[in-house]
Design a protein around this motif. Structure first.
Motif, mmCIF file in Angstrom:
data_model
loop_
_atom_site.group_PDB
_atom_site.id
_atom_site.type_symbol
_atom_site.label_atom_id
_atom_site.label_comp_id
_atom_site.label_asym_id
_atom_site.label_seq_id
_atom_site.Cartn_x
_atom_site.Cartn_y
_atom_site.Cartn_z
ATOM 1 N N PHE A 1 -6.483 1.220 -7.439
ATOM 2 C CA PHE A 1 -5.753 -0.028 -7.572
ATOM 3 C C PHE A 1 -4.778 0.057 -8.743
ATOM 4 O O PHE A 1 -5.182 0.246 -9.897
ATOM 5 C CB PHE A 1 -6.732 -1.189 -7.778
ATOM 6 C CG PHE A 1 -7.698 -1.345 -6.646
ATOM 7 C CD1 PHE A 1 -7.338 -2.033 -5.500
ATOM 8 C CD2 PHE A 1 -8.953 -0.770 -6.711
ATOM 9 C CE1 PHE A 1 -8.227 -2.154 -4.434
ATOM 10 C CE2 PHE A 1 -9.851 -0.897 -5.659
ATOM 11 C CZ PHE A 1 -9.485 -1.588 -4.513
ATOM 12 N N ASP B 1 -4.991 -6.750 -4.662
ATOM 13 C CA ASP B 1 -5.317 -6.496 -3.250
ATOM 14 C C ASP B 1 -6.693 -5.879 -3.073
ATOM 15 O O ASP B 1 -6.951 -5.222 -2.066
ATOM 16 C CB ASP B 1 -4.261 -5.572 -2.628
ATOM 17 C CG ASP B 1 -2.888 -6.211 -2.587
ATOM 18 O OD1 ASP B 1 -2.835 -7.454 -2.515
ATOM 19 O OD2 ASP B 1 -1.895 -5.471 -2.620
ATOM 20 N N ARG B 2 -7.578 -6.093 -4.028
ATOM 21 C CA ARG B 2 -8.909 -5.498 -3.927
ATOM 22 C C ARG B 2 -9.664 -6.026 -2.710
ATOM 23 O O ARG B 2 -10.476 -5.302 -2.127
ATOM 24 C CB ARG B 2 -9.702 -5.760 -5.207
ATOM 25 C CG ARG B 2 -9.100 -5.072 -6.434
ATOM 26 C CD ARG B 2 -9.870 -5.386 -7.699
ATOM 27 N NE ARG B 2 -9.229 -4.766 -8.855
ATOM 28 C CZ ARG B 2 -9.477 -3.538 -9.296
ATOM 29 N NH1 ARG B 2 -10.376 -2.793 -8.672
ATOM 30 N NH2 ARG B 2 -8.847 -3.054 -10.354
ATOM 31 N N GLU C 1 -7.116 -2.141 4.618
ATOM 32 C CA GLU C 1 -6.101 -1.097 4.408
ATOM 33 C C GLU C 1 -6.670 0.284 4.652
ATOM 34 O O GLU C 1 -5.987 1.176 5.161
ATOM 35 C CB GLU C 1 -5.525 -1.200 2.991
ATOM 36 C CG GLU C 1 -4.779 -2.491 2.710
ATOM 37 C CD GLU C 1 -3.580 -2.668 3.645
ATOM 38 O OE1 GLU C 1 -3.059 -1.658 4.168
ATOM 39 O OE2 GLU C 1 -3.174 -3.820 3.854
ATOM 40 N N ARG C 2 -7.938 0.477 4.312
ATOM 41 C CA ARG C 2 -8.576 1.768 4.588
ATOM 42 C C ARG C 2 -8.644 2.009 6.093
ATOM 43 O O ARG C 2 -8.325 3.101 6.580
ATOM 44 C CB ARG C 2 -9.975 1.812 3.973
ATOM 45 C CG ARG C 2 -10.688 3.146 4.130
ATOM 46 C CD ARG C 2 -12.103 3.051 3.605
ATOM 47 N NE ARG C 2 -12.137 2.980 2.158
ATOM 48 C CZ ARG C 2 -12.157 4.045 1.353
ATOM 49 N NH1 ARG C 2 -12.119 5.274 1.887
ATOM 50 N NH2 ARG C 2 -12.212 3.903 0.058
ATOM 51 N N ARG D 1 -8.500 -6.510 0.089
ATOM 52 C CA ARG D 1 -7.948 -5.924 1.309
ATOM 53 C C ARG D 1 -8.317 -4.449 1.460
ATOM 54 O O ARG D 1 -7.802 -3.781 2.354
ATOM 55 C CB ARG D 1 -6.421 -6.063 1.308
ATOM 56 C CG ARG D 1 -5.923 -7.494 1.313
ATOM 57 C CD ARG D 1 -4.419 -7.545 1.110
ATOM 58 N NE ARG D 1 -3.730 -6.625 2.017
ATOM 59 C CZ ARG D 1 -2.441 -6.278 1.881
ATOM 60 N NH1 ARG D 1 -1.733 -6.736 0.857
ATOM 61 N NH2 ARG D 1 -1.879 -5.463 2.753
ATOM 62 N N GLU D 2 -9.185 -3.951 0.590
ATOM 63 C CA GLU D 2 -9.473 -2.515 0.598
ATOM 64 C C GLU D 2 -9.961 -2.032 1.961
ATOM 65 O O GLU D 2 -9.450 -1.048 2.507
ATOM 66 C CB GLU D 2 -10.525 -2.184 -0.461
ATOM 67 C CG GLU D 2 -10.914 -0.699 -0.454
ATOM 68 C CD GLU D 2 -11.980 -0.368 -1.463
ATOM 69 O OE1 GLU D 2 -12.463 0.778 -1.441
ATOM 70 O OE2 GLU D 2 -12.338 -1.241 -2.278
ATOM 71 N N PRO E 1 0.841 -1.210 0.000
ATOM 72 C CA PRO E 1 0.000 0.000 0.000
ATOM 73 C C PRO E 1 0.874 1.258 0.000
ATOM 74 O O PRO E 1 1.841 1.352 0.754
ATOM 75 C CB PRO E 1 -0.800 -0.120 1.302
ATOM 76 C CG PRO E 1 -0.749 -1.569 1.650
ATOM 77 C CD PRO E 1 0.576 -2.059 1.168
ATOM 78 N N LEU F 1 -3.434 0.663 -3.857
ATOM 79 C CA LEU F 1 -3.238 -0.757 -3.587
ATOM 80 C C LEU F 1 -2.946 -1.487 -4.890
ATOM 81 O O LEU F 1 -3.257 -0.980 -5.981
ATOM 82 C CB LEU F 1 -4.491 -1.359 -2.932
ATOM 83 C CG LEU F 1 -4.956 -0.735 -1.615
ATOM 84 C CD1 LEU F 1 -6.220 -1.434 -1.132
ATOM 85 C CD2 LEU F 1 -3.863 -0.810 -0.564
ATOM 86 N N VAL G 1 -9.504 5.268 -2.687
ATOM 87 C CA VAL G 1 -8.710 4.046 -2.795
ATOM 88 C C VAL G 1 -8.694 3.643 -4.266
ATOM 89 O O VAL G 1 -9.757 3.479 -4.885
ATOM 90 C CB VAL G 1 -9.290 2.907 -1.941
ATOM 91 C CG1 VAL G 1 -8.486 1.624 -2.133
ATOM 92 C CG2 VAL G 1 -9.309 3.297 -0.466
#
Length: 204
Positions: A108, A75-76, A82-83, A78-79, A56, A71, A106
């Motif tokens: 990608f 890693d979608r 990570e947010r 994990r949005e 990230p 990202l 966010v």
């Protein structure tokens, strides 16, 4: 961070987790591509191959008020995690956070960041155009109101002059009627005088 090379070896790699577009414009440009030869956080291994390390990265452009979390394409899922992690980091700073930072986007991959920035730039340009159009319409409206006021003043002046002309015409007609009356009186007096002179001429 530790990265596994294609041959299975563990190598140490230095990666960027935040980029300030104002102070590091070159890094900001590299973050907007996914090509291993140019992309940010792309590392070279001993065998000559290159690989993009998916971590990230926070993109920040204070001048344009853009704050985004970048990202990797993979890693979608994990949005949300990570947010939430980025919100925790912002809260830990205990500083006043601008609104555009609180509402960060966010995206990608580098292409996603580039598309987002292009969209923001287009929206800003459209807003500027709309503002210029509104200003032009407001100026036109002001000019029309000024011209209308000028026409109203001219119309009022013409009406005033027409009223004066009408009063002068009435006065002239009154004078003419008075002249006609006096002329009639003079004609009557002249006829009477002529009659008296005729009578006097016939008198012994």
């Amino acid at each position: 961070m530790q990265v596994t090379a294609p041959g299975g070896d563990i190598v140490a790699a230095q990666v960027h987790v935040a980029v300030d577009a104002t102070t590091d414009p070159e890094l900001a440009v590299r973050l907007q591509t996914d090509e291993p030869d140019r992309a940010l956080n792309a590392i070279a291994f001993a065998d000559g191959t290159r690989s993009l390390v998916s971590v990230p990265v926070v993109y920040h452009d204070p001048a344009a008020e853009v704050f985004a979390l970048v990202l990797g394409d993979g890693d979608r899922h994990r949005e949300l995690d990570e947010r939430a992690r980025l919100y925790e980091q912002l809260a830990a700073e205990r500083l006043a956070v601008p609104g555009y930072v609180r509402d960060f986007a966010v995206v990608f991959g580098g292409r996603g960041l580039r598309a987002y920035l292009e969209q923001r730039a287009e929206a800003t340009l459209e807003k500027q155009r709309s503002g210029e159009g509104a200003a032009a319409l407001e100026k036109l409206r002001t000019d029309l109101e000024r011209e209308k006021a000028s026409l109203d003043r001219r119309r009022a002046e013409l009406e005033r002059r027409e009223a004066e002309i009408d009063r002068a015409r009435l006065e002239i007609e009154k004078i003419n009627r008075e002249h006609e009356r006096r002329r009639a009186e003079l004609d009557i007096a002249g006829a009477e005088l002529a009659q008296k002179l005729a009578m006097a001429a016939r008198a012994p």
